[in-house]
Write a protein that holds these residues in place. Structure first.
Motif, short mmCIF file in Angstrom:
data_model
loop_
_atom_site.label_atom_id
_atom_site.label_comp_id
_atom_site.label_asym_id
_atom_site.label_seq_id
_atom_site.Cartn_x
_atom_site.Cartn_y
_atom_site.Cartn_z
N MET A 49 0.89 -1.08 -0.15
CA MET A 49 0.13 -0.04 0.08
C MET A 49 0.90 1.34 -0.08
O MET A 49 2.04 1.34 0.55
CB MET A 49 -0.95 -0.08 1.32
N HIS A 50 0.35 2.23 -0.78
CA HIS A 50 1.19 3.48 -0.92
C HIS A 50 0.34 4.74 -0.54
O HIS A 50 -0.89 4.73 -1.05
CB HIS A 50 1.65 3.65 -2.46
N ASP A 90 4.99 3.58 2.29
CA ASP A 90 4.72 2.47 1.63
C ASP A 90 4.86 1.35 2.74
O ASP A 90 5.70 1.37 3.61
CB ASP A 90 6.22 1.92 0.70
N GLU A 123 2.93 -2.63 4.01
CA GLU A 123 1.85 -3.81 3.99
C GLU A 123 1.02 -3.98 5.34
O GLU A 123 1.50 -3.72 6.41
CB GLU A 123 2.64 -5.14 3.50
N ARG A 174 -0.10 -7.29 7.46
CA ARG A 174 -0.28 -8.69 7.73
C ARG A 174 -0.77 -9.02 9.06
O ARG A 174 -0.26 -8.29 10.04
CB ARG A 174 1.15 -9.17 7.42
N ARG A 203 3.50 -3.72 8.52
CA ARG A 203 4.39 -4.63 8.06
C ARG A 203 5.62 -3.90 7.03
O ARG A 203 4.77 -3.14 6.16
CB ARG A 203 4.36 -5.92 7.68
N ASP A 204 6.77 -4.03 6.84
CA ASP A 204 7.73 -3.72 5.98
C ASP A 204 7.18 -1.95 5.73
O ASP A 204 7.40 -1.46 4.75
CB ASP A 204 7.44 -4.44 4.78
N GLN A 226 -6.18 3.55 0.74
CA GLN A 226 -6.07 3.67 -0.69
C GLN A 226 -6.38 5.08 -1.19
O GLN A 226 -7.12 5.13 -2.37
CB GLN A 226 -6.75 2.47 -1.28
#
Length: 351
Positions: free
Chosen positions: A1-2, A16, A18, A20, A25-26, A92
């Protein structure tokens, strides 16, 4: 996702990530901001890693603040701006440049028709039948426009309005009364998809949608800023007020409209509007004349030149093509102008 968030008057924050198992995350934060020390960027990433995905922006900001080293300097952005960018990534949300913006700038129109056009064009954006639109108004006659929830008798002196030939209309958005004279007022509407403001609080959406016009004013030598909740101000005083209405049908849309004082006949305004002393004292002033400072004096430019520079500034930022109200949209708006916005039932719905 951005997600991206341009801090009003500041820098761009990009996130940016994710999701989970319900947590972030990340996470990678970036942007054109300034940050000292360099290593603090990793601290921000680590603070967000593993955060619950449903945390609101202020709580995300609190995690960042707790993780930053003592003496860290954030310039052009804040920890809460990072939180907003995260929320926009999760929602989003879209960006201004994701759209082909259309300009509608027609000749003078009646106050009732302006109210109706705002409702119709915003509904068309929500339905996906119209691109996001910047509409610059030209007023066909003087008016007082009261907010959706204001009391008619508390805001307007009917004898004063009749004496000056002023039409009183009620808009669909909240906020306060606006005193309109055709050559002395600059009004515009933004009809935008709901996705543009996803992840923003109600207050932040005002700031976000007003940012472009602050930049436009700066090109004219006017240093202006957003003043919560819905004003645009300078050192010389308030120059504009904004209001919003959300449309939930279709994909959703937001109507954001702003009235700016190019010039003002303060004596006439006070003869028409019943402005209470409490409201004036709340703004830290003792007269309505001091509350609103016209753009004519601050820019030294003709009204048409101010409007042209505003349009050019918007086009330079986001792109803008010439457009028009379609015959179908105009027919619907004219019907609403007759049946709703000219009706005593609507205008006096809050007596």
């Amino acid at each position: 996702m951005h997600g991206e968030y341009k801090v009003p008057g500041g820098k761009l924050v990009v996130v940016d990530l994710e999701v989970r198992e319900g947590v972030l995350r990340d996470v990678r934060v970036a942007g054109d901001f300034f940050l000292e020390p360099d290593e603090a960027l990793l601290d921000i990433d680590r603070a967000l890693e593993g955060a619950p995905a449903d945390l609101p922006a202020p709580q995300l900001a609190a995690r960042i603040d707790a993780a930053l080293p003592e003496g860290a300097v954030l310039f052009g952005f804040t920890s809460e701006a990072v939180g907003v960018a995260v929320r926009r990534a999760l929602a989003q949300a879209t960006d201004w440049t994701d759209y082909d913006w259309q300009l509608v700038h027609d000749g003078p129109q009646a106050p009732e028709l302006h109210m109706a056009l705002d409702e119709v064009l915003t509904a068309e954006v929500a339905a996906g039948r119209r691109p996001p639109t910047l509409r610059v108004w030209e007023w066909g006659s003087p008016a007082v426009v009261i907010g959706s929830f204001q009391s008619l008798r508390n805001e307007v002196d009917p004898e004063g309005a009749a004496r000056h030939g002023i039409t009183v209309v009620r808009r669909v958005s909240g906020g306060g009364a606006m005193f309109i004279e055709p050559g002395n007022t600059i009004t515009y509407s933004l009809c935008v998809p709901d996705a543009l403001v996803q992840g923003l609080s109600f207050a932040d959406s005002y700031k976000y949608l007003d940012d472009w016009v602050l930049g436009a004013l700066e090109t004219m030598g006017v240093k202006a800023w957003y003043q919560p909740l819905n004003d645009i101000a300078t050192d010389a005083g308030k120059i504009a007020g904004a209001a919003q209405k959300r449309v939930v049908s279709g994909n959703g849309a937001v109507l954001h409209h702003v009235t700016m004082a190019y010039d003002i006949d303060a004596a006439k305004m006070l003869d028409v509007l019943r402005i209470g002393r409490e409201k004036l004292s709340d703004k830290g002033t003792t007269s309505a004349k001091k509350r609103v400072d016209p753009l004519r004096r601050q820019t030294g430019l003709p009204r048409d030149a101010v409007i042209a520079k505003m349009i050019d500034s918007f086009r330079g930022r986001y792109g803008l093509t010439e457009g028009s109200v379609t015959p179908e949209e105009l027919a619907r708006a004219e019907g609403l102008a007759r049946t709703k916005f000219s009706s005593p039932e609507w205008t006096a719905r809050v007596p």
